[in-house]
Design an enzyme around this catalytic site. Structure first.
Site, PDB file in Angstrom:
ATOM      1  N   PHE A 153      59.506  36.494  43.180  1.00 49.10           N
ATOM      2  CA  PHE A 153      60.580  37.466  42.820  1.00 49.10           C
ATOM      3  C   PHE A 153      62.048  36.587  43.137  1.00 49.10           C
ATOM      4  O   PHE A 153      62.683  36.473  42.083  1.00 49.10           O
ATOM      5  CB  PHE A 153      60.614  38.592  43.983  1.00 49.10           C
ATOM      6  CG  PHE A 153      62.015  39.334  44.459  1.00 49.10           C
ATOM      7  CD1 PHE A 153      62.547  39.736  43.087  1.00 49.10           C
ATOM      8  CD2 PHE A 153      62.360  39.266  45.559  1.00 49.10           C
ATOM      9  CE1 PHE A 153      63.744  40.372  43.366  1.00 49.10           C
ATOM     10  CE2 PHE A 153      63.665  40.215  45.574  1.00 49.10           C
ATOM     11  CZ  PHE A 153      64.260  40.484  44.702  1.00 49.10           C
ATOM     12  N   TYR A 188      56.069  36.085  61.790  1.00 47.48           N
ATOM     13  CA  TYR A 188      56.904  35.695  60.453  1.00 47.48           C
ATOM     14  C   TYR A 188      58.066  35.048  60.811  1.00 47.48           C
ATOM     15  O   TYR A 188      58.346  33.939  60.461  1.00 47.48           O
ATOM     16  CB  TYR A 188      57.224  36.943  59.668  1.00 47.48           C
ATOM     17  CG  TYR A 188      58.058  36.577  58.397  1.00 47.48           C
ATOM     18  CD1 TYR A 188      57.364  35.799  57.069  1.00 47.48           C
ATOM     19  CD2 TYR A 188      59.333  36.988  58.348  1.00 47.48           C
ATOM     20  CE1 TYR A 188      58.400  35.372  56.210  1.00 47.48           C
ATOM     21  CE2 TYR A 188      60.074  36.738  57.314  1.00 47.48           C
ATOM     22  CZ  TYR A 188      59.738  35.784  56.509  1.00 47.48           C
ATOM     23  OH  TYR A 188      60.499  35.689  55.117  1.00 47.48           O
ATOM     24  N   ASN A 238      51.107  28.581  43.965  1.00 49.83           N
ATOM     25  CA  ASN A 238      49.999  28.993  43.834  1.00 49.83           C
ATOM     26  C   ASN A 238      49.531  30.299  43.032  1.00 49.83           C
ATOM     27  O   ASN A 238      48.303  30.926  43.375  1.00 49.83           O
ATOM     28  CB  ASN A 238      49.413  28.606  45.006  1.00 49.83           C
ATOM     29  CG  ASN A 238      49.512  29.859  46.037  1.00 49.83           C
ATOM     30  OD1 ASN A 238      50.366  30.793  45.828  1.00 49.83           O
ATOM     31  ND2 ASN A 238      49.046  29.932  47.081  1.00 49.83           N
ATOM     32  N   LYS A 245      59.172  30.854  60.473  1.00 50.46           N
ATOM     33  CA  LYS A 245      60.242  30.816  59.373  1.00 50.46           C
ATOM     34  C   LYS A 245      61.338  29.666  60.249  1.00 50.46           C
ATOM     35  O   LYS A 245      61.759  28.854  59.813  1.00 50.46           O
ATOM     36  CB  LYS A 245      60.922  31.879  58.872  1.00 50.46           C
ATOM     37  CG  LYS A 245      60.245  32.452  57.761  1.00 50.46           C
ATOM     38  CD  LYS A 245      60.490  31.445  56.643  1.00 50.46           C
ATOM     39  CE  LYS A 245      60.029  31.925  55.196  1.00 50.46           C
ATOM     40  NZ  LYS A 245      60.176  31.085  54.071  1.00 50.46           N
TER      41      LYS A 245
HETATM   42  N1  LIG Z   1      62.646  38.800  49.690  1.00 49.56           N
HETATM   43  C1  LIG Z   1      63.365  38.797  50.817  1.00 49.56           C
HETATM   44  O1  LIG Z   1      64.078  39.475  51.314  1.00 49.56           O
HETATM   45  C2  LIG Z   1      63.570  37.459  51.656  1.00 49.56           C
HETATM   46  C3  LIG Z   1      64.211  37.358  52.679  1.00 49.56           C
HETATM   47  C4  LIG Z   1      64.458  36.256  53.393  1.00 49.56           C
HETATM   48  C5  LIG Z   1      63.411  35.193  53.169  1.00 49.56           C
HETATM   49  N2  LIG Z   1      62.667  35.152  52.204  1.00 49.56           N
HETATM   50  C6  LIG Z   1      61.666  34.211  51.978  1.00 49.56           C
HETATM   51  O2  LIG Z   1      62.033  33.874  50.415  1.00 49.56           O
HETATM   52  C7  LIG Z   1      60.670  33.368  49.693  1.00 49.56           C
HETATM   53  C8  LIG Z   1      60.654  34.245  48.530  1.00 49.56           C
HETATM   54  O3  LIG Z   1      60.210  35.475  48.938  1.00 49.56           O
HETATM   55  P1  LIG Z   1      60.065  36.416  47.737  1.00 49.56           P
HETATM   56  O4  LIG Z   1      60.704  37.858  48.317  1.00 49.56           O
HETATM   57  O5  LIG Z   1      60.406  35.921  46.397  1.00 49.56           O
HETATM   58  O6  LIG Z   1      58.442  36.649  47.883  1.00 49.56           O
HETATM   59  P2  LIG Z   1      57.391  36.380  46.772  1.00 49.56           P
HETATM   60  O7  LIG Z   1      55.911  36.696  47.509  1.00 49.56           O
HETATM   61  O8  LIG Z   1      57.625  37.118  45.399  1.00 49.56           O
HETATM   62  O9  LIG Z   1      57.480  34.668  46.559  1.00 49.56           O
HETATM   63  C9  LIG Z   1      56.624  33.837  47.100  1.00 49.56           C
HETATM   64  C10 LIG Z   1      56.210  32.709  46.384  1.00 49.56           C
HETATM   65  O10 LIG Z   1      55.652  31.710  46.698  1.00 49.56           O
HETATM   66  C11 LIG Z   1      54.497  31.675  46.170  1.00 49.56           C
HETATM   67  N3  LIG Z   1      53.658  31.078  47.210  1.00 49.56           N
HETATM   68  C12 LIG Z   1      53.050  31.552  48.456  1.00 49.56           C
HETATM   69  N4  LIG Z   1      52.189  30.872  49.017  1.00 49.56           N
HETATM   70  C13 LIG Z   1      52.026  29.558  48.445  1.00 49.56           C
HETATM   71  C14 LIG Z   1      51.439  28.362  48.708  1.00 49.56           C
HETATM   72  N5  LIG Z   1      50.572  28.165  49.858  1.00 49.56           N
HETATM   73  N6  LIG Z   1      51.713  27.299  47.603  1.00 49.56           N
HETATM   74  C15 LIG Z   1      52.445  27.446  46.833  1.00 49.56           C
HETATM   75  N7  LIG Z   1      53.167  28.696  46.254  1.00 49.56           N
HETATM   76  C16 LIG Z   1      52.732  29.770  46.953  1.00 49.56           C
HETATM   77  C17 LIG Z   1      54.060  32.810  45.747  1.00 49.56           C
HETATM   78  O11 LIG Z   1      53.096  32.842  44.548  1.00 49.56           O
HETATM   79  C18 LIG Z   1      55.296  33.407  45.190  1.00 49.56           C
HETATM   80  O12 LIG Z   1      55.335  33.075  43.865  1.00 49.56           O
HETATM   81  C19 LIG Z   1      59.721  33.421  50.747  1.00 49.56           C
HETATM   82  O13 LIG Z   1      59.652  32.093  51.565  1.00 49.56           O
HETATM   83  C20 LIG Z   1      60.304  34.276  51.825  1.00 49.56           C
HETATM   84  O14 LIG Z   1      59.945  34.045  53.119  1.00 49.56           O
HETATM   85  C21 LIG Z   1      62.484  36.522  51.457  1.00 49.56           C
END
Ligand SMILES: NC(=O)c1ccc[n+]([C@@H]2O[C@H](COP(=O)([O-])OP(=O)(O)OC[C@H]3O[C@@H](n4cnc5c(N)ncnc54)[C@H](O)[C@@H]3O)[C@@H](O)[C@H]2O)c1
Length: 316
Positions: A12, A141, A33, A145
């Site tokens: 996302f 989590y 992945n 992080k």
């Molecule tokens: N969505 C939020 O509000 C938010 C807030 C703070 C931090 N985050 C962090 O931002 C990042 C992205 O979150 P998001 O909401 O887009 O989630 P998401 O699940 O859509 O994106 C995570 C991506 O990482 C990939 N991924 C997961 N494990 C992997 C691995 N072992 N090797 C390679 N790729 C891998 C997934 O396929 C996915 O494309 C994450 O690290 C999350 O912890 C998100």
């Protein structure tokens, strides 16, 4: 042209950042992945490499080609899953970040941006919460992080490296918008509610619904990331990305219901006990982002929600 490696670039948040990087003329490699990400979200102008941040050899093959910066966004993003499978959470979020750092060192990568999280503040004493508030994670989590974030900055501050690694962590609050999964019940409360309404399912709220979050729109977040990339003022910094405005989950529920022509009287909304690791109030102090990045979120929640719903109705 600078070559940027974006881990998690099929997800996302990552896929929107990739779109903006491409627009600004960067050469982008996505490493993902596809565990929650989708290849169809990856910009056609970016190269896609299927790989796992847990696999050093897969990472090394990409780093060996030479990268000017890494945006490390890949992660396990669900609090609930961190309790269901703490080992996986630790493996992806912390060990995965250590692997990235080892590659940055091996290939002398000068720039790293890390996807950190507001969850590290826990139930903060100071609200709105500034970056120098004491971290007090209340779920697994947030622990993984925060550990990853510290690994990033402790590595960047090492005096024994023969190059300079400029690191920045972006502590994102509740990001929402197009491409957030509507079918993953474990992450993204706004998208979960929208998915519920689209499918005609009841809405489930944990606790009394008066817990609040700071919802920040994806385009605002992507702009901050890409603006930070080559901005020396952000080197060595952790920076909150939120709006400075919070909304209760009850209010969020009401505005999602309204957008679909419903009210609580016409739709099933069920309350359940709080879940492990739930936080009561989460609200960003965004002074640092304003100062260092000249960044200001521009999207109001109603408008951002309308855009998200328009996308969701488009059958995504
Ligand atoms: N969505 C939020 O509000 C938010 C807030 C703070 C931090 N985050 C962090 O931002 C990042 C992205 O979150 P998001 O909401 O887009 O989630 P998401 O699940 O859509 O994106 C995570 C991506 O990482 C990939 N991924 C997961 N494990 C992997 C691995 N072992 N090797 C390679 N790729 C891998 C997934 O396929 C996915 O494309 C994450 O690290 C999350 O912890 C998100």
């Amino acid at each position: 042209m600078k070559r940027i490696l974006v881990t998690g670039g099929a997800g996302f948040i990552g896929s929107h950042i990739v779109d903006l990087l491409v627009t600004r003329g960067y050469d982008v490699i996505v490493f993902d992945n596809e565990s929650t990400g989708k290849r169809e979200y990856v910009n056609d102008a970016a190269e896609f490499v299927h790989g796992d941040v847990g696999e050093a050899t897969e990472l090394s093959a990409v780093f060996a080609r030479g990268v000017d910066a890494v945006l490390h966004i890949a992660g396990q993003a669900s609090i609930r899953l961190s309790f269901a499978d703490p080992t996986e959470d630790l493996t992806v979020n912390t060990l995965g970040t250590i692997n990235i750092l080892q590659q940055c060192i091996a290939y002398r990568v000068p720039r790293l941006l890390f996807a950190s999280s507001m969850t590290i503040y826990g139930n903060a004493v100071i609200v709105p919460t500034p970056e120098d508030a004491a971290p007090a994670p209340v779920n697994y989590y947030a622990v993984t992080k925060y550990a990853a974030e510290r690994y990033v900055h402790i590595t960047a501050e090492r005096k024994d490296l023969d190059f300079t690694l400029n690191a920045t962590s972006l502590r994102m609050f509740n990001v929402y918008g197009e491409r957030q999964s509507l079918s993953n019940p474990y992450q993204g409360v706004l998208a979960i509610f929208v998915g519920n309404l689209i499918r005609g399912e009841p809405i489930n709220i944990h606790s009394d619904g008066e817990q609040s979050r700071d919802f920040v729109y994806i385009a605002d977040v992507a702009r901050a990331w890409v603006d930070a990339l080559e901005n020396p003022a952000t080197y060595g910094q952790v920076i909150n990305l939120g709006t400075g405005v919070d909304s209760s989950i009850n209010r969020l529920c009401d505005i999602v219901l309204k957008a679909f022509g419903h009210t609580r009287a016409s739709y099933s909304v069920n309350y359940h006990p709080a879940q492990p690791g739930d936080m009561r109030r989460s609200l960003a102090d965004i002074t640092r982002a304003k100062t260092l990045l000249n960044w200001q979120p521009t999207m109001a929640l109603d408008e951002g929600l309308a855009r998200t719903i328009a996308w969701a109705r488009g059958g995504q």
